[in-house]
Design a protein around this motif. Structure first.
Motif, PDB file in Angstrom:
ATOM      1  N   ASP A 458       0.839  -1.193   0.000  1.00  0.00           N
ATOM      2  CA  ASP A 458       0.000   0.000   0.000  1.00  0.00           C
ATOM      3  C   ASP A 458       0.881   1.252   0.000  1.00  0.00           C
ATOM      4  O   ASP A 458       2.115   1.182   0.060  1.00  0.00           O
ATOM      5  CB  ASP A 458      -0.968  -0.008   1.185  1.00  0.00           C
ATOM      6  CG  ASP A 458      -0.266  -0.117   2.525  1.00  0.00           C
ATOM      7  OD1 ASP A 458       0.909   0.283   2.621  1.00  0.00           O
ATOM      8  OD2 ASP A 458      -0.894  -0.608   3.493  1.00  0.00           O
ATOM      9  N   ARG A 491      -2.110  -0.894 -10.239  1.00  0.00           N
ATOM     10  CA  ARG A 491      -2.915  -0.497  -9.086  1.00  0.00           C
ATOM     11  C   ARG A 491      -4.161  -1.375  -9.026  1.00  0.00           C
ATOM     12  O   ARG A 491      -4.817  -1.620 -10.030  1.00  0.00           O
ATOM     13  CB  ARG A 491      -3.350   0.965  -9.194  1.00  0.00           C
ATOM     14  CG  ARG A 491      -4.347   1.336  -8.100  1.00  0.00           C
ATOM     15  CD  ARG A 491      -5.012   2.670  -8.312  1.00  0.00           C
ATOM     16  NE  ARG A 491      -6.165   2.801  -7.418  1.00  0.00           N
ATOM     17  CZ  ARG A 491      -6.635   3.948  -6.978  1.00  0.00           C
ATOM     18  NH1 ARG A 491      -6.064   5.072  -7.326  1.00  0.00           N
ATOM     19  NH2 ARG A 491      -7.689   3.975  -6.180  1.00  0.00           N
ATOM     20  N   LYS A 492      -4.498  -1.814  -7.813  1.00  0.00           N
ATOM     21  CA  LYS A 492      -5.719  -2.576  -7.590  1.00  0.00           C
ATOM     22  C   LYS A 492      -6.204  -2.266  -6.190  1.00  0.00           C
ATOM     23  O   LYS A 492      -5.436  -2.314  -5.230  1.00  0.00           O
ATOM     24  CB  LYS A 492      -5.466  -4.080  -7.745  1.00  0.00           C
ATOM     25  CG  LYS A 492      -6.719  -4.927  -7.633  1.00  0.00           C
ATOM     26  CD  LYS A 492      -6.398  -6.397  -7.858  1.00  0.00           C
ATOM     27  CE  LYS A 492      -7.664  -7.243  -7.800  1.00  0.00           C
ATOM     28  NZ  LYS A 492      -7.372  -8.683  -8.007  1.00  0.00           N
ATOM     29  N   ASP A 493      -7.499  -1.956  -6.061  1.00  0.00           N
ATOM     30  CA  ASP A 493      -8.045  -1.623  -4.746  1.00  0.00           C
ATOM     31  C   ASP A 493      -8.299  -2.881  -3.934  1.00  0.00           C
ATOM     32  O   ASP A 493      -8.722  -3.917  -4.478  1.00  0.00           O
ATOM     33  CB  ASP A 493      -9.359  -0.847  -4.891  1.00  0.00           C
ATOM     34  CG  ASP A 493      -9.132   0.558  -5.440  1.00  0.00           C
ATOM     35  OD1 ASP A 493      -7.961   0.982  -5.482  1.00  0.00           O
ATOM     36  OD2 ASP A 493     -10.103   1.220  -5.833  1.00  0.00           O
ATOM     37  N   ASP A 494      -8.058  -2.796  -2.612  1.00  0.00           N
ATOM     38  CA  ASP A 494      -8.353  -3.934  -1.741  1.00  0.00           C
ATOM     39  C   ASP A 494      -9.824  -3.927  -1.359  1.00  0.00           C
ATOM     40  O   ASP A 494     -10.608  -3.102  -1.869  1.00  0.00           O
ATOM     41  CB  ASP A 494      -7.444  -3.933  -0.497  1.00  0.00           C
ATOM     42  CG  ASP A 494      -7.685  -2.709   0.401  1.00  0.00           C
ATOM     43  OD1 ASP A 494      -8.730  -2.050   0.272  1.00  0.00           O
ATOM     44  OD2 ASP A 494      -6.815  -2.436   1.246  1.00  0.00           O
ATOM     45  N   THR A 495     -10.232  -4.825  -0.473  1.00  0.00           N
ATOM     46  CA  THR A 495     -11.654  -4.962  -0.131  1.00  0.00           C
ATOM     47  C   THR A 495     -12.206  -3.729   0.558  1.00  0.00           C
ATOM     48  O   THR A 495     -13.411  -3.500   0.553  1.00  0.00           O
ATOM     49  CB  THR A 495     -11.869  -6.188   0.775  1.00  0.00           C
ATOM     50  OG1 THR A 495     -10.985  -6.095   1.907  1.00  0.00           O
ATOM     51  CG2 THR A 495     -11.573  -7.476   0.011  1.00  0.00           C
ATOM     52  N   ASP A 496     -11.337  -2.905   1.154  1.00  0.00           N
ATOM     53  CA  ASP A 496     -11.776  -1.665   1.796  1.00  0.00           C
ATOM     54  C   ASP A 496     -11.700  -0.476   0.853  1.00  0.00           C
ATOM     55  O   ASP A 496     -11.916   0.668   1.262  1.00  0.00           O
ATOM     56  CB  ASP A 496     -10.919  -1.383   3.041  1.00  0.00           C
ATOM     57  CG  ASP A 496     -11.146  -2.406   4.143  1.00  0.00           C
ATOM     58  OD1 ASP A 496     -12.292  -2.894   4.260  1.00  0.00           O
ATOM     59  OD2 ASP A 496     -10.198  -2.716   4.873  1.00  0.00           O
ATOM     60  N   GLY A 497     -11.359  -0.731  -0.414  1.00  0.00           N
ATOM     61  CA  GLY A 497     -11.266   0.350  -1.377  1.00  0.00           C
ATOM     62  C   GLY A 497      -9.954   1.098  -1.346  1.00  0.00           C
ATOM     63  O   GLY A 497      -9.784   2.103  -2.050  1.00  0.00           O
ATOM     64  N   GLU A 498      -8.992   0.614  -0.550  1.00  0.00           N
ATOM     65  CA  GLU A 498      -7.680   1.258  -0.488  1.00  0.00           C
ATOM     66  C   GLU A 498      -6.785   0.713  -1.603  1.00  0.00           C
ATOM     67  O   GLU A 498      -6.780  -0.487  -1.873  1.00  0.00           O
ATOM     68  CB  GLU A 498      -7.023   1.002   0.872  1.00  0.00           C
ATOM     69  CG  GLU A 498      -7.733   1.681   2.034  1.00  0.00           C
ATOM     70  CD  GLU A 498      -7.726   3.196   1.907  1.00  0.00           C
ATOM     71  OE1 GLU A 498      -6.681   3.761   1.524  1.00  0.00           O
ATOM     72  OE2 GLU A 498      -8.775   3.812   2.172  1.00  0.00           O
ATOM     73  N   PRO A 499      -6.014   1.592  -2.247  1.00  0.00           N
ATOM     74  CA  PRO A 499      -5.192   1.126  -3.383  1.00  0.00           C
ATOM     75  C   PRO A 499      -3.982   0.316  -2.931  1.00  0.00           C
ATOM     76  O   PRO A 499      -3.350   0.623  -1.919  1.00  0.00           O
ATOM     77  CB  PRO A 499      -4.750   2.435  -4.053  1.00  0.00           C
ATOM     78  CG  PRO A 499      -4.764   3.445  -2.948  1.00  0.00           C
ATOM     79  CD  PRO A 499      -5.886   3.043  -2.033  1.00  0.00           C
ATOM     80  N   ARG A 500      -3.681  -0.731  -3.683  1.00  0.00           N
ATOM     81  CA  ARG A 500      -2.438  -1.476  -3.527  1.00  0.00           C
ATOM     82  C   ARG A 500      -1.722  -1.446  -4.873  1.00  0.00           C
ATOM     83  O   ARG A 500      -2.362  -1.448  -5.930  1.00  0.00           O
ATOM     84  CB  ARG A 500      -2.691  -2.926  -3.094  1.00  0.00           C
ATOM     85  CG  ARG A 500      -3.022  -3.056  -1.623  1.00  0.00           C
ATOM     86  CD  ARG A 500      -3.158  -4.526  -1.213  1.00  0.00           C
ATOM     87  NE  ARG A 500      -1.914  -5.260  -1.325  1.00  0.00           N
ATOM     88  CZ  ARG A 500      -0.954  -5.271  -0.392  1.00  0.00           C
ATOM     89  NH1 ARG A 500      -1.107  -4.571   0.724  1.00  0.00           N
ATOM     90  NH2 ARG A 500       0.143  -5.974  -0.564  1.00  0.00           N
TER      91      ARG A 500
END
Length: 983
Positions: A458, A491-500
């Motif tokens: 992140d 870039r890919k968002d995690d389950t909480d919508g935070e970018p990884r």
């Protein structure tokens, strides 16, 4: 809508009555359909009609319904054409271009088909229930612009072959001649082709983005081919790989268009003049190194409304209206799934490897022996088409297994020599270098440092690890976004919508080489290790609280980073950091089903010769290993470690850790059958936890006591202890603990015969642990819920639940010992229910063997009981008695009261069947007496057997005689009862 009955005039000449039947049938269907779809019939033309509708969708749905109805007897061969346009109504009829074009389209049609123009297609293209096939573009007589024709392809309609339309109008020539000929087949990407086509249809600028080697150029070519006949003035392919600046882009496009340079006009004006009145698709390949030329694209689009542009670029253009379409690598097969050649060939990455390998080595074939290695090769290469093609070319030299071993040096190994391949694609290293050399210095520095992250990270991690030394913290975000735009970072968002953010492994390998070359690798790796050790420590206290699911997910997302850190810490002999990391990750290993990994790491840490001041940390690692052994089923090993750990903490004098050690040792002893000793240690722990007001430790102690009483077959004592454990778990809001305690309380309720409460508790407990993704406790809950369904004689529900979860949770676990053992037991029960007794016996014996190897005596005992019942059902009475005695031996040795009770009951059933009625009555009485004392009523599944035995006894003895024998059986001791009935 225009319609026409095919062959009507000729039929009138030969069979007027039949012709009238068809015409009347046509009108009847036609009128009914128009009423349903809000159509207005404007004119009848003998055997044809003209009508209008409120919407294009209504018209098309009406046409489909008419054709479907007319396929039924009496059948009518009908052509239908539909257009969206203006009409003029006069006294003598309806006129206008709309009528003219609709009539032309109907004349193009064939019986059973519904043809529509491009104007109608634009209105229905987003209706999934109205699929179409493009027939081509045609010039109609007296119509200025070419018209695209589409055929509805929904079920029940006829779709014309394109050659069936030949001669009905002037078809436009294909524009594919401008597209370069491809010498190799195109694999997969059907979904991507459709998605890009859709973007082009609804927008004017589409950019295919992605790192080098993902197949952007090939995808653009295939999309271009699919549009071959849909742009009046054709397609133009513009390769820009050799362009170096803005002016060279202008000149390259001009050359493709065969423009004669006008010295009095600038090149961009000449381009916009050329395209100003044209309908065309311009495909620009490899735009990334001339990104400064993006304004040229903007000018063409703003001044040429009929032009659409498809761009391939590793960098997005950032123009208004641009639709970016990231071209991802090919999908790779899952490594733990079906690995047969037949199955893997359906995977696009494997299929590409196989085809390209066969091109260089015709004898190559994908088979079950090499399929797994090829799947791993595709995985290691991220599904990157260029990398896969280069690897497949090496199949001339290496077997798949040998090639896989050499992929540690993939940047040097993967080279090509094909003269048809662009220079930038001759090696994997060159493909990545092409993008790398376009980076300014700060972006290069961040690119290097990001290579220490494995599996992504992140933004917080990037800022902590990569900032400093030429990169200011406030610059990090902009630099990250720049690398994303240039397709070097995903870039890919995690389950909480935070970018990884992550790199393809091939790109990461290149970046890591650059990091090593530029000299700050050690500092960046240390920063990486420091950050993730701290992250594990920060998470640890939250892993038993109300928000534990989020914290577990956060740790699990960084598993690859933790593994990289472990490797670095061991290589650099960073004792303290390694022990801190191991301690912080302990709960992750056993709560998220990574038992083998947890055990291996703990053993490595404990085997390390470390300074004395780290002994407390090592003792905490030992506690983590003991807990992991519980879930691994290695209880005997846990006992040995538990005694050493308790001795250490007693010497240190830390009372809270002594209490924790007592709980660990007590639980281990309980599970190897040393129930009394385990209860004694647990009670000592309970007293200390209560004194310290340690509610979590107290909850663990009560859980251990409840578990002990259940193992001993005393559910009346188990239930209160488990209720108290659940209360405490709720008090401290320990989500995982609540789920675990709920499931254990459900076990007690089931043993007490309180089936509705037990079912409700199991369902609630499983909901909680599934929400927390606690695979270990999910397995535990499902296994015990399955036992409850068996006891309730609810075999149908048992079968449904087990089958459903076999394909979901149960196949995704490393808990082979408990899953495989109980899977064998349950398969045996289900086979026995179908009367497949030999198969059932084999299944249960396999389960017994598994649990015997793990010294899980309570499960072994249950297996012998199940096997006895199967043998009895099969009519093998001697075997049933033998197996029942095996079960009794374990029950007696480990003082399992409820298990002993079950044996007495079933012994009575067998003895009644063999005619030893007095012994049968004694055994049944002893079992009934024990159940009464334990408060555990007879399970539903065994009641029919007991009823049958009682009926036999009642035919032999009077009520008084039976009462006397029963009283005697109830009053004798356990050992005396065993002697009397011959067990």
């Amino acid at each position: 809508m225009f319609t026409d009955i095919v062959g009507y005039t000729a039929l009138m000449q030969h069979d007027e009555a039949e012709a009238r039947v068809k015409r009347n049938r046509h009108r009847e269907v036609f009128q009914a359909a128009h009423e349903e779809y809000r159509g207005e019939i404007l004119q009848y033309y003998g055997d044809g009609t003209l009508s209008s509708f409120e919407s294009a969708v209504d018209a098309v749905e009406c046409g489909i319904e008419i054709q479907r109805q007319l396929r039924q007897a009496p059948k009518v061969a009908l052509r239908i054409g539909i257009h969206l346009g203006e009409t003029v109504t006069e006294d003598d009829g309806v006129y206008g271009d709309g009528v003219n074009i609709a009539s032309r389209v109907e004349s193009f049609s064939i019986p059973g088909a519904v043809l529509v123009t491009d104007a109608v297609f634009d209105q229905i293209k987003n209706q999934p229930h109205l699929p179409t096939e493009f027939m081509g573009k045609f010039h109609f007589k007296n119509v200025d612009r070419p018209t695209g024709i589409y055929a509805l392809s929904t079920s029940g309609l006829t779709v014309p072959e394109k050659n069936e339309l030949a001669g009905k109008g002037h078809a436009m020539n294909s524009a594919t001649s401008d597209l370069p000929l491809q010498l190799t087949s195109f694999i997969g990407r059907d979904e991507e082709i459709g998605e890009v086509r859709e973007l082009i249809l609804r927008s004017r600028l589409v950019t295919l983005s992605g790192p080098g080697g993902t197949g952007k150029t090939r995808l653009a070519l295939k999309v271009g081919e699919s549009f071959a006949e849909q742009f009046e003035h054709g397609l133009y392919w513009v390769p820009l790989a050799s362009a170096s600046d803005v002016s060279s882009v202008e000149l390259t496009i001009s050359k493709v268009l065969d423009l004669v340079q006008d010295p009095f006009k600038n090149t961009v004006d000449q381009l916009t003049d050329f395209f100003s009145n044209k309908e065309a698709l311009l495909i620009l390949d490899n735009f990334e190194q001339v990104i400064d030329a993006a304004p040229i694209i903007g000018q063409i689009l703003s001044k040429c409304p009929g032009v659409k542009i498809l761009v391939t670029s590793r960098i997005v253009l950032h123009l208004q209206g641009e639709q970016e379409y990231p071209v991802n690598p090919l999908q790779v097969p899952t490594l733990n799934g079906n690995r047969t050649a037949e199955h893997l060939l359906k995977n696009p990455a494997v299929s590409l490897f196989s085809q390209r390998a066969r091109a260089v080595k015709p004898s190559f074939a994908l088979n079950d022996e090499n399929a797994a290695a090829i799947a791993r090769i595709c995985h290691r290469l991220d599904g990157l088409p260029l990398a896969i093609e280069l690897a497949a070319a090496r199949i001339k030299l290496f077997s798949p297994d040998a090639l896989l071993r050499r992929l540690d040096h993939q940047l040097d190994l993967l080279k090509g020599s094909s003269p048809n391949r662009p220079e930038r694609h001759q090696t994997l290293r060159q493909a990545i270098k092409w993008s790398y050399e376009l980076l300014p210095p700060p972006e290069r520095t961040l690119f290097h440092r990001l290579s220490v992250f494995s599996g992504g990270c992140d933004l917080d991690a990037i800022e902590a690890v990569c900032a400093g030394s030429n990169i200011a913290p406030e610059e990090v975000v902009d630099l990250v976004l720049a690398l994303v735009d240039k397709s070097l970072l995903n870039r890919k968002d995690d389950t909480d919508g935070e970018p990884r953010f992550s790199m393809l492994e091939t790109i990461r390998a290149f970046a890591f080489e650059a990091l090593s070359y530029h000299g700050d690798r050690d500092a960046v790796q240390r920063a990486h290790a420091t950050y993730f050790v701290s992250k594990a420590e920060r998470a640890e206290p939250y892993l038993t609280g109300p928000d534990q699911a989020r914290w577990f997910s956060a740790l699990e997302a960084d598993l690859s980073n933790f593994r990289e850190v472990v490797t670095w810490l061991f290589a650099n002999r960073e004792y303290e950091m390694a022990l801190r990391l191991g301690k912080g990750l302990t709960r992750l290993w056993f709560c998220r089903n990574m038992l083998t990994e947890g055990v291996q790491l703990a053993k490595r840490l404990l085997d390390w010769e470390t300074p004395e001041h780290l002994s407390r940390l090592k003792a905490k690692i030992t506690q983590g290993l003991i807990a992991t052994y519980f879930y691994d089923g290695s209880y005997a090993e846990a006992v040995g470690l538990g005694k050493k750990n308790l001795a250490f903490w007693r010497e240190i004098g830390d009372e809270l850790e002594i209490a924790n050690a007592l709980n660990h040792l007590g639980f281990a002893l309980i599970n190897v059958g040393s129930t009394r000793e385990g209860i004694a240690y647990t009670n000592e722990a309970l007293e200390m936890h209560v004194a310290k007001k340690d509610f979590r430790g107290e909850a663990v102690s009560y859980n251990n006591l409840g578990w002990a009483y259940l193992n001993a077959g005393i559910p009346l004592q188990a239930a209160p202890a488990l209720e108290r454990s659940l209360e405490l778990r709720k008090q401290i809001r320990d989500e995982r603990g609540i789920g675990f305690a709920t499931i254990n309380l459900a076990r007690a309720r089931g043993a007490l015969g309180q089936y509705p409460q037990a079912v409700a508790l199991f369902e609630e407990g499983l909901r909680i642990v599934k929400r927390n993704m606690d695979k270990v406790v999910i397995i535990w809950g499902l296994v015990n819920f399955a036992q409850l369904h068996h006891d309730m004689a609810n075999i149908k529900e048992l079968r449904r639940m087990w089958r459903e979860n076999q394909n979901d949770v149960l196949t995704k676990t490393n808990l082979h010992y408990i899953l495989d053992g109980w899977d064998d037991f349950i398969e045996g029960i289900l086979a026995g229910d179908k009367g497949l007794f030999a198969e059932a016996d084999d299944w249960i014996q396999r389960g017994i063997d598994i649990f015997h190897d793990k010294k899980m005596v309570h499960y072994v005992n249950k297996g012998w009981y199940y096997r006895s019942k199967i043998a009895y059902d099969a009519g093998k009475i001697d075997k049933a008695w033998e197996y029942l005695k095996n079960s009794l031996d374990i029950n007696v040795k480990y003082s399992v009261l409820l298990g002993t009770c079950e044996v007495f009951e079933f012994a009575g059933v067998i003895l009644a069947d063999t005619g030893e009625l007095e012994k049968a009555a004694l055994a049944l009485a002893k079992g009934r007496c024990m159940r009464s004392e334990l408060g555990a009523p007879t399970p539903t599944v065994i009641k029919p057997y007991l009823q049958k035995a009682r009926e036999v006894l009642e035919t032999r003895y009077s009520a008084d005689e039976l009462a006397a024998i029963s009283e005697r059986g109830s009053n004798v001791s356990r050992d005396e009862a065993i002697r009397l009935v011959g067990l």
